[in-house]
Design a protein around this motif. Structure first.
Motif, mmCIF file in Angstrom:
data_model
loop_
_atom_site.group_PDB
_atom_site.id
_atom_site.type_symbol
_atom_site.label_atom_id
_atom_site.label_comp_id
_atom_site.label_asym_id
_atom_site.label_seq_id
_atom_site.Cartn_x
_atom_site.Cartn_y
_atom_site.Cartn_z
ATOM 1 N N TYR A 63 0.830 -1.208 0.000
ATOM 2 C CA TYR A 63 0.000 0.000 0.000
ATOM 3 C C TYR A 63 0.869 1.265 0.000
ATOM 4 O O TYR A 63 0.618 2.196 -0.766
ATOM 5 C CB TYR A 63 -0.948 0.004 1.206
ATOM 6 C CG TYR A 63 -1.823 1.234 1.245
ATOM 7 C CD1 TYR A 63 -2.760 1.467 0.232
ATOM 8 C CD2 TYR A 63 -1.700 2.173 2.264
ATOM 9 C CE1 TYR A 63 -3.552 2.601 0.243
ATOM 10 C CE2 TYR A 63 -2.493 3.316 2.287
ATOM 11 C CZ TYR A 63 -3.421 3.521 1.272
ATOM 12 O OH TYR A 63 -4.202 4.652 1.284
ATOM 13 N N ARG A 67 1.168 4.127 -3.071
ATOM 14 C CA ARG A 67 0.931 5.565 -2.861
ATOM 15 C C ARG A 67 2.162 6.380 -3.253
ATOM 16 O O ARG A 67 2.038 7.433 -3.886
ATOM 17 C CB ARG A 67 0.551 5.821 -1.394
ATOM 18 C CG ARG A 67 -0.796 5.258 -0.986
ATOM 19 C CD ARG A 67 -1.933 6.147 -1.426
ATOM 20 N NE ARG A 67 -1.786 7.473 -0.837
ATOM 21 C CZ ARG A 67 -2.254 7.834 0.352
ATOM 22 N NH1 ARG A 67 -2.969 6.985 1.065
ATOM 23 N NH2 ARG A 67 -2.049 9.045 0.817
ATOM 24 N N ARG A 90 -1.536 17.884 4.269
ATOM 25 C CA ARG A 90 -2.369 16.810 4.844
ATOM 26 C C ARG A 90 -1.670 16.114 5.995
ATOM 27 O O ARG A 90 -2.277 15.811 7.023
ATOM 28 C CB ARG A 90 -2.726 15.766 3.766
ATOM 29 C CG ARG A 90 -3.768 16.222 2.803
ATOM 30 C CD ARG A 90 -5.033 15.351 2.743
ATOM 31 N NE ARG A 90 -4.841 13.916 2.904
ATOM 32 C CZ ARG A 90 -4.696 13.056 1.905
ATOM 33 N NH1 ARG A 90 -4.688 13.467 0.645
ATOM 34 N NH2 ARG A 90 -4.586 11.781 2.147
ATOM 35 N N ASN A 94 -3.134 15.893 9.694
ATOM 36 C CA ASN A 94 -3.453 14.588 10.289
ATOM 37 C C ASN A 94 -2.648 14.329 11.561
ATOM 38 O O ASN A 94 -3.166 13.779 12.531
ATOM 39 C CB ASN A 94 -3.191 13.459 9.278
ATOM 40 C CG ASN A 94 -4.193 13.474 8.135
ATOM 41 O OD1 ASN A 94 -5.075 14.334 8.097
ATOM 42 N ND2 ASN A 94 -4.058 12.533 7.214
ATOM 43 N N LEU A 313 1.828 9.627 5.186
ATOM 44 C CA LEU A 313 0.357 9.627 5.173
ATOM 45 C C LEU A 313 -0.175 8.205 5.053
ATOM 46 O O LEU A 313 -1.090 7.805 5.772
ATOM 47 C CB LEU A 313 -0.157 10.467 3.997
ATOM 48 C CG LEU A 313 -0.157 11.981 4.216
ATOM 49 C CD1 LEU A 313 -0.352 12.714 2.893
ATOM 50 C CD2 LEU A 313 -1.248 12.373 5.207
ATOM 51 N N ALA A 314 0.422 7.433 4.150
ATOM 52 C CA ALA A 314 -0.019 6.047 3.950
ATOM 53 C C ALA A 314 0.258 5.228 5.208
ATOM 54 O O ALA A 314 -0.585 4.432 5.646
ATOM 55 C CB ALA A 314 0.690 5.444 2.741
ATOM 56 N N SER A 315 1.431 5.423 5.805
ATOM 57 C CA SER A 315 1.781 4.666 7.011
ATOM 58 C C SER A 315 0.829 5.001 8.158
ATOM 59 O O SER A 315 0.398 4.112 8.899
ATOM 60 C CB SER A 315 3.223 4.963 7.431
ATOM 61 O OG SER A 315 3.484 4.364 8.678
ATOM 62 N N GLU A 317 -2.242 6.032 7.922
ATOM 63 C CA GLU A 317 -3.538 5.386 7.645
ATOM 64 C C GLU A 317 -3.514 3.940 8.122
ATOM 65 O O GLU A 317 -4.446 3.467 8.771
ATOM 66 C CB GLU A 317 -3.783 5.355 6.130
ATOM 67 C CG GLU A 317 -4.709 6.412 5.611
ATOM 68 C CD GLU A 317 -4.823 6.310 4.093
ATOM 69 O OE1 GLU A 317 -5.176 5.220 3.589
ATOM 70 O OE2 GLU A 317 -4.516 7.310 3.418
ATOM 71 N N LEU A 318 -2.433 3.234 7.778
ATOM 72 C CA LEU A 318 -2.311 1.832 8.193
ATOM 73 C C LEU A 318 -2.254 1.718 9.713
ATOM 74 O O LEU A 318 -2.865 0.831 10.302
ATOM 75 C CB LEU A 318 -1.048 1.204 7.589
ATOM 76 C CG LEU A 318 -1.007 1.058 6.058
ATOM 77 C CD1 LEU A 318 0.377 0.607 5.601
ATOM 78 C CD2 LEU A 318 -2.072 0.072 5.575
ATOM 79 N N LEU A 320 -3.569 3.556 11.996
ATOM 80 C CA LEU A 320 -4.829 3.819 12.693
ATOM 81 C C LEU A 320 -5.910 2.780 12.386
ATOM 82 O O LEU A 320 -6.998 2.842 12.956
ATOM 83 C CB LEU A 320 -5.332 5.228 12.350
ATOM 84 C CG LEU A 320 -4.404 6.356 12.825
ATOM 85 C CD1 LEU A 320 -4.892 7.707 12.352
ATOM 86 C CD2 LEU A 320 -4.240 6.345 14.344
ATOM 87 N N GLN A 321 -5.598 1.822 11.507
ATOM 88 C CA GLN A 321 -6.578 0.769 11.234
ATOM 89 C C GLN A 321 -6.751 -0.114 12.471
ATOM 90 O O GLN A 321 -5.786 -0.400 13.179
ATOM 91 C CB GLN A 321 -6.118 -0.105 10.064
ATOM 92 C CG GLN A 321 -6.344 0.555 8.717
ATOM 93 C CD GLN A 321 -5.829 -0.290 7.559
ATOM 94 O OE1 GLN A 321 -5.280 -1.371 7.767
ATOM 95 N NE2 GLN A 321 -5.981 0.214 6.358
#
Ligand code: PLP
Length: 423
Positions: A63, A67, A90, A94, A313-315, A317-318, A320-321
């Protein structure tokens, strides 16, 4: 370009923290996947130290790769003075949302040491811009904040800093706080209070010193004391940030606020170099002026790299899953069970855990030291068992990526117990 990767490497590369004479065992890694690294001979290693504490979600995460590759084809780089871009905007939005509410601005760099340099400059110039002379710095003994000169200055003195010691600036070193010594620390602080610009500290865990730990309650008391004396607080979350402690940030354990915070390492999930320093409005406003000379004169060519910001940003997102947060708690629990076992082992001097960080001190009959022979015995032993562990002297520690499986953890624990019984 003839010869094996090992031979070619030895001809041209100089490795970090390595005495190159006798360094025969430098291993070429050809690919990574999840918690695993694969060498040129097809051997697999479980990366139990997250490749120097940076990897969060595993190696070559698809992922993050996707990105970053999209961003590469959109905008790979732009000067960050006079220009900006969405990934940096962003990421700041965030991240600030997750930090203590007094953190309001983000200053980008490209590694942990320079994030510290910026934090120090912010604090020293904060006083300077107001015509105050406060230039001394308070730090913990055995601290580690990086390898550039400012970061090295505020790190504990030792063999690493010995050649440069005359060039390092003045720092007052204190012990980490306990209920028993806190009044002694206050006395030391009082002695220098008017001259101290800031206090810089690794919250909860002193990583490079050998995963030394202190209590959040005691640190919070010390932070409050400094704040009341006008000493600014720099919280170095470079290692402990992004879930390592069991919560998102060490700040989540503290009742006191810092003025400045530093991040790197896990910021991009360990995929790209990026550092950042956040600060409160109080700091920012000391620079915000009609006087051009009051600006913060600092910047790097790759400040706020759009690629690295996109990776971050991608990290995040992962991170906070639900699944990742559950994985973190799963590792904490497995570590707790193993720690209980270790505490009963006669070969173990001490066991320390803070969230996903677990350390054990091997009883050697000698004083704990980075140059203990134990490293030279243990490091190749674990590699031969397919595990990348990099003991700090006689201290074995685990800082796994969050994707590590229970089976791999069980195998690592078992191998450590075998080493304790057989070496
Ligand atoms: C690693 C580390 C640094 C330095 O970061 P680099 O990116 O290696 O320069 C600073 N502070 C702490 C607590 C660290 O663990």
């Amino acid at each position: 370009m003839s010869g094996t990767l090992r031979e070619r490497d030895r001809k041209v590369n100089w490795h970090p923290y390595t005495q190159m004479k006798g360094a025969e065992d430098i291993i070429p890694i050809v690919r990574g996947n999840g918690a695993y690294l694969y060498d040129d001979k097809g051997n697999r290693y479980i990366d139990a130290v997250s490749s120097w504490w940076v990897t969060l979600h595993g190696h070559a995460h698809p992922y993050i790769a996707e990105r970053v590759s999209e961003q590469l084809l959109t905008l790979e780089q732009v000067i960050f003075a006079g220009f900006t871009h969405e990934p940096a905007i962003r990421l700041s939005e965030n991240l600030l949302r997750l930090l203590p509410s007094n953190q309001k601005k983000v200053f980008y760099t490209d590694n942990g040491s320079t994030a510290i340099e910026v934090a120090l400059k912010m604090c020293i110039q904060y006083h300077y811009n107001q015509g105050l002379k406060r230039t001394k710095i308070l730090a913990f003994k055995n601290s580690y904040h990086g390898d550039t000169f400012g970061a090295m200055s505020v790190s504990g003195r030792g063999v690493w800093t010995a050649p440069f010691v005359d060039m390092l600036f003045e720092v007052i070193f204190i012990d980490v706080p306990t209920e028993a010594n806190i009044n002694t620390l206050f006395i030391t602080i009082d002695q220098y209070a008017d001259e101290l610009a800031c206090f810089v500290y690794e919250p909860l865990v002193q990583g490079a010193a050998g995963m030394l730990m202190h209590k959040p309650e005691d640190l919070s008391i010390l932070m409050e004391y400094c704040r009341n004396k006008g000493i600014l607080l720099i919280q170095d979350e470079i290692f402990v940030g992004f879930g390592r402690t069991g919560r998102l940030f060490a700040a989540d354990y503290l009742s006191a606020y810092s003025d400045v915070m530093c991040f790197s390492k896990g910021l991009t999930g360990g995929t790209m170099p990026l550092g950042l320093t956040t600060c409160s409005d109080v700091i920012y406003e000391a620079f915000y002026s009609d006087d051009k000379k009051k600006a913060l004169f600092h910047g790097h060519s790759f400040t706020a790299s759009p690629l690295a910001c996109t990776a971050a940003l991608a990290s995040m997102e992962l991170l906070l899953q639900e699944r990742t947060l559950e994985n973190i708690q799963r590792i904490v629990l497995q570590h707790e069970r193993f720690a209980a076992k270790l505490r009963l082992h006669h070969q173990v001097e001490d066991v320390r855990q803070q969230g996903t960080i677990l350390a054990l001190e091997w009883r050697t009959g000698e004083e704990t030291s980075y140059f203990s022979d134990m490293h030279d015995k243990l490091y190749p032993y674990f590699l031969s068992k397919g595990i990348l562990l990099r003991p700090l002297g006689n201290i074995i520690y685990l800082v796994p990526p969050y994707c590590i499986t229970d089976d791999d953890l069980a195998y690592i624990y078992e191998t450590i117990l075998e080493a304790l019984d057989s070496l």
